[in-house]
Design a protein around this motif. Sequence first.
Motif, PDB file in Angstrom:
ATOM      1  N   VAL A   1      51.790  45.908  44.166  1.00  0.00           N
ATOM      2  CA  VAL A   1      51.074  46.680  45.190  1.00  0.00           C
ATOM      3  C   VAL A   1      49.876  47.401  44.583  1.00  0.00           C
ATOM      4  O   VAL A   1      48.765  47.359  45.138  1.00  0.00           O
ATOM      5  CB  VAL A   1      52.024  47.690  45.873  1.00  0.00           C
ATOM      6  N   VAL A   2      50.074  48.070  43.439  1.00  0.00           N
ATOM      7  CA  VAL A   2      48.963  48.781  42.790  1.00  0.00           C
ATOM      8  C   VAL A   2      47.873  47.797  42.390  1.00  0.00           C
ATOM      9  O   VAL A   2      46.678  48.059  42.576  1.00  0.00           O
ATOM     10  CB  VAL A   2      49.467  49.564  41.562  1.00  0.00           C
ATOM     11  N   TRP A   3      48.275  46.643  41.865  1.00  0.00           N
ATOM     12  CA  TRP A   3      47.307  45.620  41.452  1.00  0.00           C
ATOM     13  C   TRP A   3      46.497  45.120  42.637  1.00  0.00           C
ATOM     14  O   TRP A   3      45.271  45.115  42.603  1.00  0.00           O
ATOM     15  CB  TRP A   3      48.058  44.457  40.798  1.00  0.00           C
ATOM     16  N   ARG A   4      47.186  44.714  43.706  1.00  0.00           N
ATOM     17  CA  ARG A   4      46.504  44.126  44.862  1.00  0.00           C
ATOM     18  C   ARG A   4      45.571  45.132  45.538  1.00  0.00           C
ATOM     19  O   ARG A   4      44.400  44.824  45.829  1.00  0.00           O
ATOM     20  CB  ARG A   4      47.561  43.632  45.850  1.00  0.00           C
ATOM     21  N   GLU A   5      46.050  46.339  45.758  1.00  0.00           N
ATOM     22  CA  GLU A   5      45.232  47.336  46.435  1.00  0.00           C
ATOM     23  C   GLU A   5      44.077  47.800  45.562  1.00  0.00           C
ATOM     24  O   GLU A   5      42.988  48.096  46.066  1.00  0.00           O
ATOM     25  CB  GLU A   5      46.101  48.529  46.846  1.00  0.00           C
ATOM     26  N   SER A   6      44.279  47.847  44.254  1.00  0.00           N
ATOM     27  CA  SER A   6      43.201  48.248  43.346  1.00  0.00           C
ATOM     28  C   SER A   6      42.086  47.211  43.328  1.00  0.00           C
ATOM     29  O   SER A   6      40.903  47.555  43.313  1.00  0.00           O
ATOM     30  CB  SER A   6      43.746  48.451  41.923  1.00  0.00           C
ATOM     31  N   VAL A   7      42.455  45.938  43.339  1.00  0.00           N
ATOM     32  CA  VAL A   7      41.443  44.880  43.378  1.00  0.00           C
ATOM     33  C   VAL A   7      40.622  44.979  44.662  1.00  0.00           C
ATOM     34  O   VAL A   7      39.394  44.853  44.644  1.00  0.00           O
ATOM     35  CB  VAL A   7      42.094  43.485  43.272  1.00  0.00           C
ATOM     36  N   GLU A   8      41.297  45.219  45.784  1.00  0.00           N
ATOM     37  CA  GLU A   8      40.582  45.322  47.053  1.00  0.00           C
ATOM     38  C   GLU A   8      39.649  46.527  47.066  1.00  0.00           C
ATOM     39  O   GLU A   8      38.523  46.448  47.569  1.00  0.00           O
ATOM     40  CB  GLU A   8      41.583  45.410  48.208  1.00  0.00           C
ATOM     41  N   ALA A   9      40.105  47.650  46.494  1.00  0.00           N
ATOM     42  CA  ALA A   9      39.245  48.831  46.405  1.00  0.00           C
ATOM     43  C   ALA A   9      38.048  48.557  45.502  1.00  0.00           C
ATOM     44  O   ALA A   9      36.916  48.962  45.800  1.00  0.00           O
ATOM     45  CB  ALA A   9      40.048  50.021  45.878  1.00  0.00           C
ATOM     46  N   MET A  10      38.284  47.863  44.381  1.00  0.00           N
ATOM     47  CA  MET A  10      37.190  47.519  43.466  1.00  0.00           C
ATOM     48  C   MET A  10      36.187  46.580  44.118  1.00  0.00           C
ATOM     49  O   MET A  10      34.979  46.651  43.855  1.00  0.00           O
ATOM     50  CB  MET A  10      37.750  46.875  42.193  1.00  0.00           C
ATOM     51  N   LEU A  11      36.692  45.710  44.972  1.00  0.00           N
ATOM     52  CA  LEU A  11      35.795  44.804  45.702  1.00  0.00           C
ATOM     53  C   LEU A  11      34.831  45.601  46.566  1.00  0.00           C
ATOM     54  O   LEU A  11      33.613  45.362  46.550  1.00  0.00           O
ATOM     55  CB  LEU A  11      36.618  43.858  46.571  1.00  0.00           C
ATOM     56  N   VAL A  12      35.357  46.562  47.314  1.00  0.00           N
ATOM     57  CA  VAL A  12      34.520  47.386  48.187  1.00  0.00           C
ATOM     58  C   VAL A  12      33.512  48.185  47.363  1.00  0.00           C
ATOM     59  O   VAL A  12      32.316  48.220  47.672  1.00  0.00           O
ATOM     60  CB  VAL A  12      35.399  48.333  49.035  1.00  0.00           C
ATOM     61  N   ILE A  13      33.998  48.840  46.309  1.00  0.00           N
ATOM     62  CA  ILE A  13      33.111  49.632  45.449  1.00  0.00           C
ATOM     63  C   ILE A  13      32.065  48.740  44.801  1.00  0.00           C
ATOM     64  O   ILE A  13      30.889  49.105  44.696  1.00  0.00           O
ATOM     65  CB  ILE A  13      33.929  50.373  44.377  1.00  0.00           C
ATOM     66  N   GLY A  14      32.488  47.537  44.379  1.00  0.00           N
ATOM     67  CA  GLY A  14      31.567  46.604  43.736  1.00  0.00           C
ATOM     68  C   GLY A  14      30.442  46.161  44.658  1.00  0.00           C
ATOM     69  O   GLY A  14      29.286  46.044  44.233  1.00  0.00           O
ATOM     70  N   ILE A  15      30.775  45.896  45.919  1.00  0.00           N
ATOM     71  CA  ILE A  15      29.754  45.500  46.897  1.00  0.00           C
ATOM     72  C   ILE A  15      28.731  46.621  47.065  1.00  0.00           C
ATOM     73  O   ILE A  15      27.520  46.390  47.043  1.00  0.00           O
ATOM     74  CB  ILE A  15      30.412  45.160  48.243  1.00  0.00           C
ATOM     75  N   LEU A  16      29.228  47.847  47.234  1.00  0.00           N
ATOM     76  CA  LEU A  16      28.336  48.985  47.427  1.00  0.00           C
ATOM     77  C   LEU A  16      27.493  49.253  46.184  1.00  0.00           C
ATOM     78  O   LEU A  16      26.279  49.477  46.269  1.00  0.00           O
ATOM     79  CB  LEU A  16      29.162  50.233  47.773  1.00  0.00           C
ATOM     80  N   TYR A  17      28.139  49.206  45.020  1.00  0.00           N
ATOM     81  CA  TYR A  17      27.423  49.483  43.769  1.00  0.00           C
ATOM     82  C   TYR A  17      26.345  48.436  43.517  1.00  0.00           C
ATOM     83  O   TYR A  17      25.210  48.767  43.116  1.00  0.00           O
ATOM     84  CB  TYR A  17      28.413  49.509  42.606  1.00  0.00           C
ATOM     85  N   SER A  18      26.695  47.173  43.720  1.00  0.00           N
ATOM     86  CA  SER A  18      25.740  46.092  43.461  1.00  0.00           C
ATOM     87  C   SER A  18      24.492  46.236  44.326  1.00  0.00           C
ATOM     88  O   SER A  18      23.362  46.075  43.847  1.00  0.00           O
ATOM     89  CB  SER A  18      26.415  44.734  43.731  1.00  0.00           C
ATOM     90  N   TRP A  19      24.676  46.561  45.611  1.00  0.00           N
ATOM     91  CA  TRP A  19      23.516  46.703  46.489  1.00  0.00           C
ATOM     92  C   TRP A  19      22.661  47.894  46.072  1.00  0.00           C
ATOM     93  O   TRP A  19      21.431  47.786  45.986  1.00  0.00           O
ATOM     94  CB  TRP A  19      23.977  46.887  47.932  1.00  0.00           C
ATOM     95  N   LEU A  20      23.295  49.023  45.800  1.00  0.00           N
ATOM     96  CA  LEU A  20      22.546  50.226  45.403  1.00  0.00           C
ATOM     97  C   LEU A  20      21.841  50.021  44.068  1.00  0.00           C
ATOM     98  O   LEU A  20      20.706  50.465  43.885  1.00  0.00           O
ATOM     99  CB  LEU A  20      23.496  51.425  45.303  1.00  0.00           C
ATOM    100  N   ARG A  21      22.507  49.343  43.156  1.00  0.00           N
ATOM    101  CA  ARG A  21      21.948  49.155  41.806  1.00  0.00           C
ATOM    102  C   ARG A  21      20.751  48.220  41.808  1.00  0.00           C
ATOM    103  O   ARG A  21      19.809  48.401  41.024  1.00  0.00           O
ATOM    104  CB  ARG A  21      23.040  48.590  40.893  1.00  0.00           C
ATOM    105  N   HIS A  22      20.749  47.238  42.668  1.00  0.00           N
ATOM    106  CA  HIS A  22      19.695  46.221  42.656  1.00  0.00           C
ATOM    107  C   HIS A  22      18.620  46.423  43.718  1.00  0.00           C
ATOM    108  O   HIS A  22      17.766  45.564  43.908  1.00  0.00           O
ATOM    109  CB  HIS A  22      20.311  44.829  42.813  1.00  0.00           C
ATOM    110  N   ASN A  23      18.679  47.550  44.404  1.00  0.00           N
ATOM    111  CA  ASN A  23      17.637  47.894  45.367  1.00  0.00           C
ATOM    112  C   ASN A  23      17.021  49.221  44.963  1.00  0.00           C
ATOM    113  O   ASN A  23      17.721  50.244  44.935  1.00  0.00           O
ATOM    114  CB  ASN A  23      18.216  48.007  46.779  1.00  0.00           C
TER     115      ASN A  23
END
Length: 276
Positions: free
Chosen positions: A7-29
């Motif tokens: 559960v911790v693994w699966r939910e952490s990956v999903e949270a990282m996915l969301v953070i990664g999407i947001l970070y990538s857009w902010l970082r490259h714009n």
Amino acid sequence: MGQILFVVWRESVEAMLVIGILYSWLRHNPAGRSGLPWLWGGVGLGVALAGALGAGILFFDESLSSEGQDYFKLAMTTAASALIVQMVIWMRRHGRTLKKDMESGLAARSAAGRWWGVTTLTALAVAREGSETVVFLYGMGLGQQGLTLASFAAVAVSGVALAVATYWLLQKGGRMISWRFFFRLTEGLLLLLAASLLMNSVEQLISLDLVPALVDPLWDSSALIDDSSTMGSLFATFTGYRSHPALTMLLAYVGYWLAVYKLTRPSAAPAERVAA
């Protein structure tokens, strides 16, 4: 313990996915780089909100009588099972456009200079994953598994570390491991886990004399797989298997999978496009 790690693994990956999407857009714009501190602020706020929910659940549980705790645990176990199914359905319906939707929202907030919106968006996303984790762990009877705080912390840290490695591999892409493969695999495991939680709920309903067992036991398959053995208990934990099931449990199990089939069949949208 395996349930907690998963559960911790699966939910952490999903949270990282969301953070990664947001970070990538902010970082490259260029226009979005000013929003990075607001992003990390949202991550911290989301974690705090999930932690507050966990503390609130534990406080409420301790304030109840022994009988009240039994009913509260029953409600939380049932809620955890339903929440898992809802989460799988939500990802199937929205996973394909998740990245596009989040980036569109960021672009609008960036253009308007509303960086607090980035914090809110991130906090809600992280709090959602964290809250689901809290409900799942409580529903699985975390407090009844005999784990010390140190043991739980070690399992949780291991789950997060595994999630970091998984996220890195998924971002690298490849035919053997991809977002599509990850979501298909974990969706199946999550649905099995939800079935197991439902069986726990039905079992408790029977023990509290809230529903009849009808026929108990319906059969004895312990010679094939004994759910009291080490391996049998692990199998039962992840699938809801019982070597001495009551008829009511069998009917609930079959009804659960029929409902899952009906709810998931119309939405067969792949989730591989959630991350670039």
